[in-house]
Scaffold this motif. Structure first.
Motif, PDB file in Angstrom:
ATOM      1  N   GLU A   1      35.154  53.619  78.555  1.00 54.34           N
ATOM      2  CA  GLU A   1      35.299  53.808  77.103  1.00 54.34           C
ATOM      3  C   GLU A   1      36.269  54.934  76.752  1.00 54.34           C
ATOM      4  O   GLU A   1      36.787  54.987  75.639  1.00 54.34           O
ATOM      5  N   ASP A   2      36.555  55.812  77.700  1.00 55.31           N
ATOM      6  CA  ASP A   2      37.482  56.926  77.454  1.00 55.31           C
ATOM      7  C   ASP A   2      38.940  56.559  77.753  1.00 55.31           C
ATOM      8  O   ASP A   2      39.853  57.252  77.308  1.00 55.31           O
ATOM      9  N   ILE A   3      39.160  55.503  78.506  1.00 53.46           N
ATOM     10  CA  ILE A   3      40.512  55.196  78.985  1.00 53.46           C
ATOM     11  C   ILE A   3      41.479  54.922  77.840  1.00 53.46           C
ATOM     12  O   ILE A   3      42.562  55.516  77.774  1.00 53.46           O
ATOM     13  N   LEU A   4      41.112  54.070  76.916  1.00 53.52           N
ATOM     14  CA  LEU A   4      42.030  53.751  75.816  1.00 53.52           C
ATOM     15  C   LEU A   4      42.148  54.904  74.833  1.00 53.52           C
ATOM     16  O   LEU A   4      43.233  55.165  74.289  1.00 53.52           O
ATOM     17  N   PHE A   5      41.061  55.614  74.610  1.00 55.34           N
ATOM     18  CA  PHE A   5      41.122  56.796  73.741  1.00 55.34           C
ATOM     19  C   PHE A   5      42.121  57.813  74.305  1.00 55.34           C
ATOM     20  O   PHE A   5      43.003  58.298  73.592  1.00 55.34           O
ATOM     21  N   LEU A   6      41.983  58.122  75.587  1.00 50.93           N
ATOM     22  CA  LEU A   6      42.892  59.083  76.225  1.00 50.93           C
ATOM     23  C   LEU A   6      44.326  58.557  76.249  1.00 50.93           C
ATOM     24  O   LEU A   6      45.272  59.310  76.011  1.00 50.93           O
ATOM     25  N   SER A   7      44.482  57.264  76.517  1.00 54.45           N
ATOM     26  CA  SER A   7      45.822  56.674  76.543  1.00 54.45           C
ATOM     27  C   SER A   7      46.514  56.849  75.198  1.00 54.45           C
ATOM     28  O   SER A   7      47.680  57.261  75.134  1.00 54.45           O
ATOM     29  N   ASN A   8      45.806  56.547  74.139  1.00 49.81           N
ATOM     30  CA  ASN A   8      46.389  56.704  72.800  1.00 49.81           C
ATOM     31  C   ASN A   8      46.686  58.168  72.485  1.00 49.81           C
ATOM     32  O   ASN A   8      47.684  58.485  71.841  1.00 49.81           O
ATOM     33  N   LEU A   9      45.855  59.057  72.959  1.00 49.31           N
ATOM     34  CA  LEU A   9      46.093  60.486  72.785  1.00 49.31           C
ATOM     35  C   LEU A   9      47.372  60.917  73.502  1.00 49.31           C
ATOM     36  O   LEU A   9      48.202  61.630  72.946  1.00 49.31           O
ATOM     37  N   PHE A  10      47.562  60.440  74.736  1.00 49.53           N
ATOM     38  CA  PHE A  10      48.748  60.792  75.516  1.00 49.53           C
ATOM     39  C   PHE A  10      50.023  60.167  74.940  1.00 49.53           C
ATOM     40  O   PHE A  10      51.121  60.663  75.166  1.00 49.53           O
ATOM     41  N   LEU A  11      49.871  59.084  74.198  1.00 50.80           N
ATOM     42  CA  LEU A  11      51.040  58.392  73.634  1.00 50.80           C
ATOM     43  C   LEU A  11      51.338  58.781  72.184  1.00 50.80           C
ATOM     44  O   LEU A  11      52.395  58.440  71.667  1.00 50.80           O
ATOM     45  N   GLN A  12      50.456  59.507  71.540  1.00 48.09           N
ATOM     46  CA  GLN A  12      50.564  59.709  70.099  1.00 48.09           C
ATOM     47  C   GLN A  12      51.865  60.343  69.637  1.00 48.09           C
ATOM     48  O   GLN A  12      52.375  59.994  68.575  1.00 48.09           O
ATOM     49  N   ASP A  13      52.458  61.228  70.382  1.00 49.87           N
ATOM     50  CA  ASP A  13      53.709  61.867  69.965  1.00 49.87           C
ATOM     51  C   ASP A  13      54.947  61.040  70.301  1.00 49.87           C
ATOM     52  O   ASP A  13      56.042  61.372  69.872  1.00 49.87           O
ATOM     53  N   SER A  14      54.771  59.959  71.041  1.00 47.54           N
ATOM     54  CA  SER A  14      55.919  59.170  71.479  1.00 47.54           C
ATOM     55  C   SER A  14      56.253  58.018  70.528  1.00 47.54           C
ATOM     56  O   SER A  14      57.337  57.450  70.605  1.00 47.54           O
ATOM     57  N   GLY A  15      55.310  57.667  69.666  1.00 49.63           N
ATOM     58  CA  GLY A  15      55.526  56.517  68.790  1.00 49.63           C
ATOM     59  C   GLY A  15      55.342  55.187  69.495  1.00 49.63           C
ATOM     60  O   GLY A  15      55.629  54.137  68.940  1.00 49.63           O
ATOM     61  N   LYS A  16      54.873  55.206  70.716  1.00 52.06           N
ATOM     62  CA  LYS A  16      54.690  53.975  71.498  1.00 52.06           C
ATOM     63  C   LYS A  16      53.229  53.550  71.463  1.00 52.06           C
ATOM     64  O   LYS A  16      52.336  54.367  71.317  1.00 52.06           O
ATOM     65  N   LYS A  17      53.039  52.254  71.607  1.00 56.62           N
ATOM     66  CA  LYS A  17      51.698  51.658  71.632  1.00 56.62           C
ATOM     67  C   LYS A  17      51.579  50.781  72.876  1.00 56.62           C
ATOM     68  O   LYS A  17      52.568  50.354  73.448  1.00 56.62           O
ATOM     69  N   LEU A  18      50.352  50.476  73.247  1.00 58.86           N
ATOM     70  CA  LEU A  18      50.084  49.630  74.407  1.00 58.86           C
ATOM     71  C   LEU A  18      49.909  48.179  73.983  1.00 58.86           C
ATOM     72  O   LEU A  18      49.251  47.892  72.978  1.00 58.86           O
ATOM     73  N   SER A  19      50.458  47.277  74.773  1.00 56.67           N
ATOM     74  CA  SER A  19      50.192  45.852  74.557  1.00 56.67           C
ATOM     75  C   SER A  19      48.772  45.564  75.029  1.00 56.67           C
ATOM     76  O   SER A  19      48.165  46.364  75.760  1.00 56.67           O
ATOM     77  N   LEU A  20      48.235  44.418  74.650  1.00 61.03           N
ATOM     78  CA  LEU A  20      46.894  44.033  75.080  1.00 61.03           C
ATOM     79  C   LEU A  20      46.832  43.912  76.609  1.00 61.03           C
ATOM     80  O   LEU A  20      45.868  44.359  77.235  1.00 61.03           O
TER      81      LEU A  20
END
Length: 187
Positions: free
Chosen positions: A126-145
């Motif tokens: 449950e922490d993996i996607l939360f942390l991923s989005n946190l690490f990406l937040q300043d880059s303007g990038k998002k993860l595909s499904l």
């Protein structure tokens, strides 16, 4: 109030004492008057990460600070007072290290006053996607499904640091806004 995080594993063994407690000029060839982390963090919180990587003699000096609130800079006979809050972390099995005489039992007892055990990342999906989005937040990038699913299925032997580095690499290799599975190179 200051907060200082120190990765003990990154300090060469022969420099750990001077980094933590400081030196006085002339203590050894090239030594200058220098504050250690216990001085720098006076009145604040000192986080000693990877405490299990410190040598037994340095562990003894940390124990002295915990017991008396006092320490010496290398080359000095002048007692210094330490008023820091200490937080310790390790990825090592300290109980096993104590049994093998690689970690001081008395220090182990002192630092286990309040213990928090973090499960490895693969047990906290449950922490993996939360942390991923946190690490990406300043880059303007998002993860595909597909990238999200890949991250959720990866075993993460390197835990959060591995996840962070995997996403750092993906940001470099992905030229679009959407990070795809093929951009993810995880160990």
């Amino acid at each position: 109030e200051s907060f200082l995080s120190v990765n003990c594993a990154a300090i060469p063994e022969n420099l750990a004492e001077s980094e933590l407690f400081g030196t006085v000029k002339g203590a050894y060839t090239g030594a200058e008057n220098r504050e250690g982390y216990f001085d720098v963090c006076k009145g604040g919180t000192l986080f000693l990460d990877e405490i299990g990587d410190l040598s037994l003699p340095v562990q003894g000096k940390i124990l002295q600070v915990l017991d008396s609130g006092e320490f010496f800079r290398i080359g000095s006979a002048q007692v210094r007072k330490s008023k820091v809050r200490l937080i310790f972390a390790t990825n090592k099995n300290l109980e096993k290290m104590v049994a093998e005489k690689k970690f001081r039992f008395d220090l182990y007892q002192r630092i286990m006053t309040f213990r928090i055990i973090m499960q490895p990342l693969h047990e906290r999906k449950e922490d993996i996607l939360f942390l991923s989005n946190l690490f990406l937040q300043d880059s303007g990038k998002k993860l595909s499904l597909a990238a999200e699913n890949f991250l959720l299925e990866h075993p993460w032997p390197g835990n959060i640091r591995e996840l962070k580095m995997c996403l750092e690499r993906a940001k470099v290799f992905c030229r679009d806004e959407i990070i795809k599975k093929e951009h993810l190179f995880c160990e």
